[in-house]
Design an enzyme around this catalytic site. Structure first.
Site, PDB file in Angstrom:
ATOM      1  N   CYS A  29       0.832  -1.206   0.000  1.00 10.23           N
ATOM      2  CA  CYS A  29       0.000   0.000   0.000  1.00 10.23           C
ATOM      3  C   CYS A  29       0.873   1.265   0.000  1.00 10.23           C
ATOM      4  O   CYS A  29       1.614   1.508   0.947  1.00 10.23           O
ATOM      5  CB  CYS A  29      -0.898  -0.059   1.235  1.00 10.23           C
ATOM      6  SG  CYS A  29      -1.661   1.493   1.707  1.00 10.23           S
ATOM      7  N   CYS A  32       0.245   3.731   2.842  1.00  8.65           N
ATOM      8  CA  CYS A  32       0.737   3.128   4.092  1.00  8.65           C
ATOM      9  C   CYS A  32       2.238   3.388   4.241  1.00  8.65           C
ATOM     10  O   CYS A  32       2.730   3.668   5.333  1.00  8.65           O
ATOM     11  CB  CYS A  32       0.491   1.616   4.095  1.00  8.65           C
ATOM     12  SG  CYS A  32      -1.248   1.143   4.003  1.00  8.65           S
TER      13      CYS A  32
END
Length: 104
Positions: A29, A32
Site C-alpha cells: 500500500c 501506508c
C-alpha cells in the site's frame, strides 16, 4: 513501547489498556508507506500518553474484518480496548497528534 507490531493472536491484550493508535496497513500500500515514517516520528512524542501499533491486514485478516477495515491505511484509536475514533487514508502528523490529544 512507542511503536510496535500486533497480530490477531494478541490484539485484544495489546490494546486492552490505555490509549493505542492502531495502523491497519499492508506492505504493498503506497499511502501506508507514506504514513509509516510519520508514525515513527510521532511515537516518541506521544509516549506516556498513547502507544502506536501496526497491524498488517494481509497477515491478520480476522482483526481487520472485526473492525470493518475496508480501505488502508485505516487508523483506529482504542481507549482501554474500545474503538473511540477512526480515520481512513493518509493523515499528516499534526492531525494524528490532535486525534490522540482529543482522547488523552
Amino acid at each position: 513501547m512507542a511503536l510496535y507490531d500486533v497480530n490477531d493472536a494478541g490484539f485484544k491484550e495489546e490494546i486492552g489498556s490505555g490509549l493505542t493508535l492502531v495502523d491497519f496497513w499492508a506492505p504493498w500500500c503506497g499511502p501506508c508507506k507514506m504514513i509509516a515514517p510519520i508514525l515513527e516520528e510521532l511515537a516518541p512524542e506521544v509516549e506516556g500518553k498513547a502507544n502506536i501499533a501496526k497491524l498488517n491486514v494481509d497477515e491478520n485478516q480476522a482483526t481487520a474484518s472485526e473492525y470493518e477495515v475496508m480501505s488502508i491505511p485505516t487508523l483506529i484509536l482504542f481507549k482501554d480496548g474500545e474503538p473511540v475514533d477512526k480515520v481512513v487514508g493518509f493523515q499528516p502528523k499534526e492531525q494524528l497528534a490532535a486525534l490522540i490529544e482529543k482522547h488523552a
